[in-house]
Write a protein that holds these residues in place. Structure first.
Motif, PDB file in Angstrom:
ATOM      1  N   PHE A  77       0.866  -1.168   0.000  1.00 27.95           N
ATOM      2  CA  PHE A  77       0.000   0.000   0.000  1.00 27.95           C
ATOM      3  C   PHE A  77       0.906   1.222   0.000  1.00 27.95           C
ATOM      4  CE2 PHE A  77      -2.700   3.330   1.452  1.00 27.95           C
ATOM      5  CZ  PHE A  77      -3.987   2.979   1.092  1.00 27.95           C
ATOM      6  N   LEU A  78       0.883   1.942  -1.102  1.00 26.75           N
ATOM      7  CA  LEU A  78       1.739   3.119  -1.244  1.00 26.75           C
ATOM      8  C   LEU A  78       0.893   4.330  -1.620  1.00 26.75           C
ATOM      9  CD1 LEU A  78       4.612   1.501  -3.343  1.00 26.75           C
ATOM     10  CD2 LEU A  78       4.597   1.933  -0.876  1.00 26.75           C
ATOM     11  N   GLY A  79       1.169   5.442  -0.980  1.00 26.69           N
ATOM     12  CA  GLY A  79       0.510   6.687  -1.337  1.00 26.69           C
ATOM     13  C   GLY A  79       1.174   7.279  -2.565  1.00 26.69           C
ATOM     14  N   LYS A  80       0.419   8.045  -3.309  1.00 27.13           N
ATOM     15  CA  LYS A  80       0.967   8.644  -4.522  1.00 27.13           C
ATOM     16  C   LYS A  80       2.012   9.711  -4.227  1.00 27.13           C
ATOM     17  CE  LYS A  80      -2.775   7.560  -7.664  1.00 27.13           C
ATOM     18  NZ  LYS A  80      -3.817   8.067  -8.548  1.00 27.13           N
ATOM     19  N   THR A  81       2.210  10.028  -2.973  1.00 22.78           N
ATOM     20  CA  THR A  81       3.236  11.004  -2.610  1.00 22.78           C
ATOM     21  C   THR A  81       4.611  10.371  -2.414  1.00 22.78           C
ATOM     22  OG1 THR A  81       2.686  10.794  -0.258  1.00 22.78           O
ATOM     23  CG2 THR A  81       1.558  12.541  -1.517  1.00 22.78           C
ATOM     24  N   VAL A  82       4.720   9.031  -2.552  1.00 17.94           N
ATOM     25  CA  VAL A  82       6.040   8.402  -2.409  1.00 17.94           C
ATOM     26  C   VAL A  82       6.940   8.885  -3.544  1.00 17.94           C
ATOM     27  CG1 VAL A  82       5.197   6.361  -1.208  1.00 17.94           C
ATOM     28  CG2 VAL A  82       5.431   6.298  -3.685  1.00 17.94           C
ATOM     29  N   SER A  83       8.209   8.919  -3.266  1.00 11.72           N
ATOM     30  CA  SER A  83       9.175   9.334  -4.281  1.00 11.72           C
ATOM     31  C   SER A  83       9.314   8.236  -5.335  1.00 11.72           C
ATOM     32  CB  SER A  83      10.538   9.588  -3.638  1.00 11.72           C
ATOM     33  OG  SER A  83      11.117   8.359  -3.221  1.00 11.72           O
ATOM     34  N   PRO A  84       9.828   8.578  -6.499  1.00  9.73           N
ATOM     35  CA  PRO A  84      10.060   7.540  -7.515  1.00  9.73           C
ATOM     36  C   PRO A  84      10.936   6.403  -6.986  1.00  9.73           C
ATOM     37  CG  PRO A  84      10.218   9.701  -8.517  1.00  9.73           C
ATOM     38  CD  PRO A  84      10.097   9.919  -7.023  1.00  9.73           C
ATOM     39  N   ALA A  85      11.952   6.743  -6.200  1.00 10.91           N
ATOM     40  CA  ALA A  85      12.829   5.704  -5.651  1.00 10.91           C
ATOM     41  C   ALA A  85      12.066   4.784  -4.700  1.00 10.91           C
ATOM     42  CB  ALA A  85      14.016   6.338  -4.927  1.00 10.91           C
ATOM     43  N   GLU A  86      11.176   5.368  -3.867  1.00 10.36           N
ATOM     44  CA  GLU A  86      10.378   4.559  -2.946  1.00 10.36           C
ATOM     45  C   GLU A  86       9.401   3.659  -3.713  1.00 10.36           C
ATOM     46  OE1 GLU A  86       9.789   7.174   1.072  1.00 10.36           O
ATOM     47  OE2 GLU A  86       8.975   8.034  -0.795  1.00 10.36           O
ATOM     48  N   LEU A  87       8.846   4.180  -4.797  1.00  8.16           N
ATOM     49  CA  LEU A  87       7.928   3.391  -5.616  1.00  8.16           C
ATOM     50  C   LEU A  87       8.657   2.193  -6.226  1.00  8.16           C
ATOM     51  CD1 LEU A  87       5.163   2.924  -6.910  1.00  8.16           C
ATOM     52  CD2 LEU A  87       5.842   4.512  -8.733  1.00  8.16           C
ATOM     53  N   VAL A  88       9.821   2.445  -6.811  1.00  5.77           N
ATOM     54  CA  VAL A  88      10.607   1.362  -7.420  1.00  5.77           C
ATOM     55  C   VAL A  88      11.001   0.343  -6.352  1.00  5.77           C
ATOM     56  CG1 VAL A  88      12.794   0.812  -8.561  1.00  5.77           C
ATOM     57  CG2 VAL A  88      11.405   2.728  -9.377  1.00  5.77           C
ATOM     58  N   ALA A  89      11.438   0.828  -5.185  1.00  6.87           N
ATOM     59  CA  ALA A  89      11.829  -0.083  -4.103  1.00  6.87           C
ATOM     60  C   ALA A  89      10.633  -0.903  -3.628  1.00  6.87           C
ATOM     61  CB  ALA A  89      12.434   0.704  -2.944  1.00  6.87           C
ATOM     62  N   GLY A  90       9.464  -0.272  -3.536  1.00 10.52           N
ATOM     63  CA  GLY A  90       8.254  -0.981  -3.116  1.00 10.52           C
ATOM     64  C   GLY A  90       7.865  -2.066  -4.100  1.00 10.52           C
ATOM     65  N   ILE A  91       7.925  -1.741  -5.373  1.00 15.40           N
ATOM     66  CA  ILE A  91       7.599  -2.735  -6.403  1.00 15.40           C
ATOM     67  C   ILE A  91       8.584  -3.897  -6.340  1.00 15.40           C
ATOM     68  CG2 ILE A  91       7.526  -3.145  -8.895  1.00 15.40           C
ATOM     69  CD1 ILE A  91       6.442  -0.224  -9.146  1.00 15.40           C
ATOM     70  N   ALA A  92       9.858  -3.581  -6.208  1.00 16.83           N
ATOM     71  CA  ALA A  92      10.877  -4.632  -6.135  1.00 16.83           C
ATOM     72  C   ALA A  92      10.651  -5.526  -4.913  1.00 16.83           C
ATOM     73  CB  ALA A  92      12.273  -4.017  -6.101  1.00 16.83           C
ATOM     74  N   GLU A  93      10.325  -4.918  -3.783  1.00 18.55           N
ATOM     75  CA  GLU A  93      10.097  -5.677  -2.555  1.00 18.55           C
ATOM     76  C   GLU A  93       8.900  -6.623  -2.713  1.00 18.55           C
ATOM     77  OE1 GLU A  93      10.742  -7.066   1.264  1.00 18.55           O
ATOM     78  OE2 GLU A  93      12.034  -5.677   0.183  1.00 18.55           O
ATOM     79  N   VAL A  94       7.822  -6.117  -3.275  1.00 21.64           N
ATOM     80  CA  VAL A  94       6.627  -6.943  -3.465  1.00 21.64           C
ATOM     81  C   VAL A  94       6.899  -8.049  -4.478  1.00 21.64           C
ATOM     82  CG1 VAL A  94       4.255  -6.918  -4.352  1.00 21.64           C
ATOM     83  CG2 VAL A  94       4.980  -5.209  -2.689  1.00 21.64           C
ATOM     84  N   MET A  95       7.589  -7.735  -5.552  1.00 22.92           N
ATOM     85  CA  MET A  95       7.900  -8.752  -6.560  1.00 22.92           C
ATOM     86  C   MET A  95       8.820  -9.835  -5.997  1.00 22.92           C
ATOM     87  SD  MET A  95       6.042  -8.089  -9.072  1.00 22.92           S
ATOM     88  CE  MET A  95       6.679  -9.387 -10.103  1.00 22.92           C
ATOM     89  N   ALA A  96       9.626  -9.485  -5.002  1.00 19.45           N
ATOM     90  CA  ALA A  96      10.530 -10.451  -4.380  1.00 19.45           C
ATOM     91  C   ALA A  96       9.817 -11.305  -3.331  1.00 19.45           C
ATOM     92  CB  ALA A  96      11.722  -9.726  -3.754  1.00 19.45           C
ATOM     93  N   GLY A  97       8.515 -11.050  -3.136  1.00 18.17           N
ATOM     94  CA  GLY A  97       7.753 -11.858  -2.195  1.00 18.17           C
ATOM     95  C   GLY A  97       7.463 -11.179  -0.878  1.00 18.17           C
TER      96      GLY A  97
END
Length: 163
Positions: free
Chosen positions: A47-67
């Motif tokens: 669950f990410l707010g649209k105010t996250v930085s691009p780096a936080e968004l990429v890190a969040g996606i990577a974390e979720v994709m990694a399980g």
């Protein structure tokens, strides 16, 4: 989204796709406590707010994709607030027994995760690398049967291990 919100979309996605087959991140402008909780209960892995930085968004996606799971700071605060404001009336003893399988270091990491700290913050406190923290967290999730970091936090509170 016209006619449907992210929580309902997540429910519908989960009805057709179990967490092992498809990962879901809710990206929204609405980060109220009740929406965060509803999205996670509906099966969101992040669950990410649209105010996250691009780096936080990429890190969040990577974390979720990694399980794992990804929560913005606001979502983490909402989850912690919900769990501390509304603690379960009775400790879930079955969940508590699952935590017995953790090593002392894994348990320390779980407590810090439940406090809302990032891997980097926990690593700094424990004088280890963020990768080591992540390894302990993933092992703890496996041992207690949590599908992601958010569920690990929920299990921690439901087991009565309030940090």
């Amino acid at each position: 989204m016209p006619g449907i919100d992210g929580v309902e979309a997540t429910r519908r996605i989960r009805a057709d796709h179990p967490p092992q087959s498809l990962r879901v991140i809710v990206l929204t402008t609405f980060d109220q406590d009740d929406i965060v909780i509803a999205a996670l209960r509906a099966g969101a892995n992040g669950f990410l707010g649209k105010t996250v930085s691009p780096a936080e968004l990429v890190a969040g996606i990577a974390e979720v994709m990694a399980g794992g799971g990804a929560l913005s700071a606001v979502a983490t605060a909402a989850l912690i607030g919900q769990m501390t404001d509304n603690p379960p009336p009775v400790v879930d003893k079955d969940l508590l027994r699952r935590f017995d399988a953790l090593t002392p270091r894994e348990r320390d990491v779980v407590v810090q995760v439940a406090r809302g700290l990032s891997n980097e913050e926990i690593a700094a406190q424990m004088s280890v690398s963020p990768f080591t923290v992540k390894t302990h967290a993933v092992r703890a999730m496996t041992k207690v049967g949590a599908r992601d970091r958010a569920q690990l936090v929920s299990f921690t509170f439901r087991a009565g291990l309030n940090p």
